[in-house]
Design a protein around this motif. Structure first.
Motif, PDB file in Angstrom:
ATOM      1  N   VAL A  22      -5.553  -7.102   3.823  1.00 59.21           N
ATOM      2  CA  VAL A  22      -4.328  -6.449   3.348  1.00 59.21           C
ATOM      3  C   VAL A  22      -4.614  -5.692   2.058  1.00 59.21           C
ATOM      4  O   VAL A  22      -4.237  -4.522   1.890  1.00 59.21           O
ATOM      5  CB  VAL A  22      -3.195  -7.481   3.113  1.00 59.21           C
ATOM      6  CG1 VAL A  22      -1.980  -6.806   2.469  1.00 59.21           C
ATOM      7  CG2 VAL A  22      -2.784  -8.134   4.418  1.00 59.21           C
ATOM      8  N   GLY A  23      -5.303  -6.327   1.124  1.00 60.03           N
ATOM      9  CA  GLY A  23      -5.611  -5.698  -0.158  1.00 60.03           C
ATOM     10  C   GLY A  23      -6.490  -4.479  -0.024  1.00 60.03           C
ATOM     11  O   GLY A  23      -6.355  -3.517  -0.795  1.00 60.03           O
ATOM     12  N   GLU A  24      -7.410  -4.476   0.962  1.00 63.56           N
ATOM     13  CA  GLU A  24      -8.334  -3.354   1.127  1.00 63.56           C
ATOM     14  C   GLU A  24      -7.631  -2.077   1.591  1.00 63.56           C
ATOM     15  O   GLU A  24      -8.163  -0.978   1.427  1.00 63.56           O
ATOM     16  CB  GLU A  24      -9.434  -3.717   2.133  1.00 63.56           C
ATOM     17  CG  GLU A  24     -10.468  -4.687   1.583  1.00 63.56           C
ATOM     18  CD  GLU A  24     -11.610  -4.909   2.552  1.00 63.56           C
ATOM     19  OE1 GLU A  24     -11.668  -4.198   3.594  1.00 63.56           O
ATOM     20  OE2 GLU A  24     -12.439  -5.786   2.292  1.00 63.56           O
ATOM     21  N   MET A  25      -6.442  -2.183   2.176  1.00 67.30           N
ATOM     22  CA  MET A  25      -5.746  -0.997   2.689  1.00 67.30           C
ATOM     23  C   MET A  25      -5.098  -0.173   1.584  1.00 67.30           C
ATOM     24  O   MET A  25      -4.699   0.962   1.808  1.00 67.30           O
ATOM     25  CB  MET A  25      -4.678  -1.418   3.707  1.00 67.30           C
ATOM     26  CG  MET A  25      -5.214  -2.099   4.939  1.00 67.30           C
ATOM     27  SD  MET A  25      -3.943  -2.306   6.194  1.00 67.30           S
ATOM     28  CE  MET A  25      -2.718  -3.287   5.312  1.00 67.30           C
ATOM     29  N   TYR A  26      -4.962  -0.741   0.393  1.00 68.69           N
ATOM     30  CA  TYR A  26      -4.290  -0.068  -0.715  1.00 68.69           C
ATOM     31  C   TYR A  26      -5.292   0.230  -1.829  1.00 68.69           C
ATOM     32  O   TYR A  26      -6.162  -0.590  -2.125  1.00 68.69           O
ATOM     33  CB  TYR A  26      -3.178  -0.945  -1.304  1.00 68.69           C
ATOM     34  CG  TYR A  26      -2.060  -1.281  -0.355  1.00 68.69           C
ATOM     35  CD1 TYR A  26      -0.908  -0.499  -0.294  1.00 68.69           C
ATOM     36  CD2 TYR A  26      -2.143  -2.394   0.482  1.00 68.69           C
ATOM     37  CE1 TYR A  26       0.137  -0.828   0.569  1.00 68.69           C
ATOM     38  CE2 TYR A  26      -1.106  -2.727   1.343  1.00 68.69           C
ATOM     39  CZ  TYR A  26       0.031  -1.933   1.387  1.00 68.69           C
ATOM     40  OH  TYR A  26       1.057  -2.249   2.235  1.00 68.69           O
ATOM     41  N   SER A  27      -5.163   1.397  -2.451  1.00 71.55           N
ATOM     42  CA  SER A  27      -5.954   1.668  -3.641  1.00 71.55           C
ATOM     43  C   SER A  27      -5.425   0.800  -4.773  1.00 71.55           C
ATOM     44  O   SER A  27      -4.288   0.317  -4.728  1.00 71.55           O
ATOM     45  CB  SER A  27      -5.872   3.146  -4.036  1.00 71.55           C
ATOM     46  OG  SER A  27      -4.559   3.461  -4.484  1.00 71.55           O
ATOM     47  N   GLU A  28      -6.247   0.600  -5.807  1.00 74.47           N
ATOM     48  CA  GLU A  28      -5.852  -0.290  -6.904  1.00 74.47           C
ATOM     49  C   GLU A  28      -4.650   0.252  -7.677  1.00 74.47           C
ATOM     50  O   GLU A  28      -3.958  -0.494  -8.358  1.00 74.47           O
ATOM     51  CB  GLU A  28      -7.032  -0.505  -7.844  1.00 74.47           C
ATOM     52  CG  GLU A  28      -8.178  -1.299  -7.190  1.00 74.47           C
ATOM     53  CD  GLU A  28      -9.335  -1.528  -8.135  1.00 74.47           C
ATOM     54  OE1 GLU A  28      -9.345  -0.892  -9.210  1.00 74.47           O
ATOM     55  OE2 GLU A  28     -10.225  -2.333  -7.802  1.00 74.47           O
ATOM     56  N   THR A  29      -4.410   1.561  -7.583  1.00 73.53           N
ATOM     57  CA  THR A  29      -3.292   2.168  -8.317  1.00 73.53           C
ATOM     58  C   THR A  29      -2.067   2.410  -7.425  1.00 73.53           C
ATOM     59  O   THR A  29      -1.073   2.956  -7.887  1.00 73.53           O
ATOM     60  CB  THR A  29      -3.732   3.505  -8.936  1.00 73.53           C
ATOM     61  OG1 THR A  29      -4.212   4.374  -7.898  1.00 73.53           O
ATOM     62  CG2 THR A  29      -4.842   3.288  -9.968  1.00 73.53           C
ATOM     63  N   ASP A  30      -2.154   2.006  -6.154  1.00 78.71           N
ATOM     64  CA  ASP A  30      -1.044   2.239  -5.214  1.00 78.71           C
ATOM     65  C   ASP A  30       0.147   1.363  -5.598  1.00 78.71           C
ATOM     66  O   ASP A  30       0.059   0.131  -5.628  1.00 78.71           O
ATOM     67  CB  ASP A  30      -1.500   1.898  -3.787  1.00 78.71           C
ATOM     68  CG  ASP A  30      -0.543   2.432  -2.721  1.00 78.71           C
ATOM     69  OD1 ASP A  30       0.667   2.509  -3.011  1.00 78.71           O
ATOM     70  OD2 ASP A  30      -1.006   2.748  -1.618  1.00 78.71           O
ATOM     71  N   GLU A  31       1.290   2.002  -5.889  1.00 79.69           N
ATOM     72  CA  GLU A  31       2.472   1.265  -6.321  1.00 79.69           C
ATOM     73  C   GLU A  31       3.113   0.462  -5.187  1.00 79.69           C
ATOM     74  O   GLU A  31       3.987  -0.369  -5.425  1.00 79.69           O
ATOM     75  CB  GLU A  31       3.505   2.228  -6.919  1.00 79.69           C
ATOM     76  CG  GLU A  31       3.028   2.884  -8.218  1.00 79.69           C
ATOM     77  CD  GLU A  31       4.070   3.823  -8.792  1.00 79.69           C
ATOM     78  OE1 GLU A  31       5.079   4.075  -8.103  1.00 79.69           O
ATOM     79  OE2 GLU A  31       3.866   4.291  -9.932  1.00 79.69           O
ATOM     80  N   ARG A  32       2.683   0.725  -3.942  1.00 72.86           N
ATOM     81  CA  ARG A  32       3.222  -0.019  -2.798  1.00 72.86           C
ATOM     82  C   ARG A  32       2.559  -1.367  -2.605  1.00 72.86           C
ATOM     83  O   ARG A  32       2.998  -2.175  -1.779  1.00 72.86           O
ATOM     84  CB  ARG A  32       3.040   0.795  -1.507  1.00 72.86           C
ATOM     85  CG  ARG A  32       3.689   2.169  -1.501  1.00 72.86           C
ATOM     86  CD  ARG A  32       3.282   2.926  -0.234  1.00 72.86           C
ATOM     87  NE  ARG A  32       1.837   3.108  -0.170  1.00 72.86           N
ATOM     88  CZ  ARG A  32       1.181   3.529   0.920  1.00 72.86           C
ATOM     89  NH1 ARG A  32       1.854   3.782   2.030  1.00 72.86           N
ATOM     90  NH2 ARG A  32      -0.130   3.674   0.897  1.00 72.86           N
TER      91      ARG A  32
END
Length: 496
Positions: free
Chosen positions: A143-153
């Protein structure tokens, strides 16, 4: 993993699809929904299966032994997460770990669904422990890998994922518990079907929805390391099998001795983690101070989870034997009470999140929130004393007392669980960030390893002393932690 590789993984995942989140969240939401449906459905009836008489479809084990085994099982599930995380990081990646773990869980439930002996029961436990250890920590990583570290979602995505966990945990005890009186094995079969559906969902949608998420091996073994590692694992399995083959017939390795071994490991392993991190040359002076601050929080977490996890052991037995199950024209399955925890979390998690947001800088500090969680945990046990005090230990009590107990401990969980996860990521030494998260989950392992000894002292005759002493101890520890909160906060070196 470099920032370039992280971004490459994010770019490979379709970013718009599931409530405005990456499409892969749909895959992982329903994979985890069905895995939790499977796990909590099985867990809701497992203790009854162990201690019910053979004539009622159970294994006929001693009740206190069954309660201890249930606690050890929960402890081993959390310990096995260390193995699952290592296999994903070094050998086959998180996506394959999720898939292989799901297969092992399903096979474990299939073994339970087939009427058999106590030996087959333990085979199923080994399969489920290993499978859950591989699937549970790694699906969250994907789950964490799908979002960039700065993604507010990102936080909202994990919140949606968390709802999937609790939705599965809420529904399964209601369904599986409804068939318990008819057949335990049918209930376990339903749990197996749940895991099968989760695997089907994962396999059919992962290629389209997950992209490269879960496919990267962060720290792969070299060929030489693989040969050495597999040789070591193979020898370990052979030695373990030989020891079991020799010690079990000799009467040295018994239920009681195995329970003692796991209890010892539950306390030893986190102790080793603390010592290694504190003494490491990679740990700075500030980080050492934060490790010292983390120790009382860890102890508080062990005390809290020790009480909370008794919802599937002592309170499950209480629901079965001390609770009025024919109530207001409804026949209640004792397993249904296992749905209360996830139901209350779904209802009250947004309330607590909103409360902390509204209080802002005026909200309690991390140590103060931990002390509140212990207070609620202690009160949840003291509540159970009231019907025994009013009506004695021989009469059946209203199910509303159990409902109230589960509700109060959920208030404590909402002060402890999300806060603990957040605090762990902030207090972790940079060189041990992933391992410190493993340490947080080992608090639950240590709690249930401790419970394996504690639950032996429970009986309906001494329930007032049992609930009173444990509940009272939690409240005393809560007061001590609250008094030490300013000192602990100072040791956290700016972390709030």
């Amino acid at each position: 993993m470099s920032n370039y590789n992280r971004q490459k993984i994010v770019d490979s995942v379709p970013q718009k699809g599931f409530f405005g989140h990456p499409k892969g969240l749909f895959t992982l939401f329903f994979t985890e929904f069905w895995e939790r449906f499977s796990y909590y459905g099985m867990r809701a009836i497992l203790v009854y299966y162990m201690y019910y008489e053979v004539s009622k479809g159970g294994l006929g084990l001693d009740e206190n032994l069954a309660l201890s085994i249930m606690s050890i099982y929960g402890s081993l599930v959390y310990m096995s997460g260390i193995i699952g995380g290592w296999l994903a990081d070094r050998i086959f990646g998180t996506s394959k770990a999720v898939f292989y773990g799901g297969i092992l869980i399903m096979l474990g439930h299939i073994v339970l669904a087939i009427p058999g002996s106590v030996a087959m029961f333990f085979v199923s436990m080994v399969l489920i422990v290993l499978g859950t250890g591989m699937l549970k920590p790694n699906v969250s990583t994907v789950v964490g890998e799908m979002y960039s570290e700065t993604d507010e979602r990102r936080d909202a995505g994990f919140t949606i994922f968390y709802m999937g966990i609790n939705a599965g945990a809420f529904l399964s005890p209601l369904i599986v518990g409804s068939v318990m009186d008819y057949s335990f094995h049918l209930g376990f079969g339903i749990a197996a079907v749940g895991m099968f559906l989760g695997l089907v969902m994962f396999v059919l949608t992962k290629k389209k929805n997950l992209g490269l998420a879960g496919t990267t091996i962060p720290n792969p073994l070299s060929k030489a390391e693989k040969k050495k590692t597999f040789t070591f694992i193979g020898l370990g399995v052979v030695v373990l099998a030989v020891l079991c083959a020799v010690l079990i017939p000799m009467g040295v390795l018994t239920f009681a001795s195995f329970i003692n071994i796991v209890t010892f490991l539950g306390i030893l392993i986190p102790t080793i983690y603390f010592v290694v991190m504190y003494r490491s040359p990679k740990t700075t002076t500030v980080e050492r101070s934060r490790i010292i601050a983390y120790i009382p929080l860890f102890i508080a977490a062990v005390m809290f989870w020790s009480i909370q996890e008794q919802g599937s052991t002592i309170l499950a037995s209480y629901a079965d034997k001390r609770t009025q199950l024919d109530w207001m024209g409804i026949h209640i399955s004792p397993a249904w009470f296992q749905s209360l925890n996830p139901l209350f979390i779904i209802v009250f998690a947004p309330v607590f999140a909103g409360l902390w947001m509204k209080l802002g800088k005026r909200q309690p500090t991390v140590p103060q929130k931990f002390s509140l969680s212990l207070l609620f945990a202690g009160l949840s046990f003291l509540v159970i004393l009231i019907p025994a005090y009013l009506g004695g230990t021989d009469s059946l009590v209203s199910p509303m007392w159990l409902v109230l107990s589960y509700l109060i401990v959920v208030f404590g969980e909402l002060c402890m669980s999300p806060v603990g996860l957040s605090a762990t990521t902030k207090l972790a030494p940079a060189a041990f960030s992933a391992q410190t998260m493993s340490l947080w989950f080992l608090a639950s392992a240590a709690a249930q390893a401790l419970n394996a000894q504690v639950v032996k002292f429970y009986s309906p005759e001494n329930e007032m002393a049992y609930f009173g002493s444990i509940g009272g101890a939690a409240i005393v520890l809560s007061i001590i932690l609250f008094a030490l909160a300013p000192k602990i906060q100072g040791l956290m070196k700016g972390i709030r």
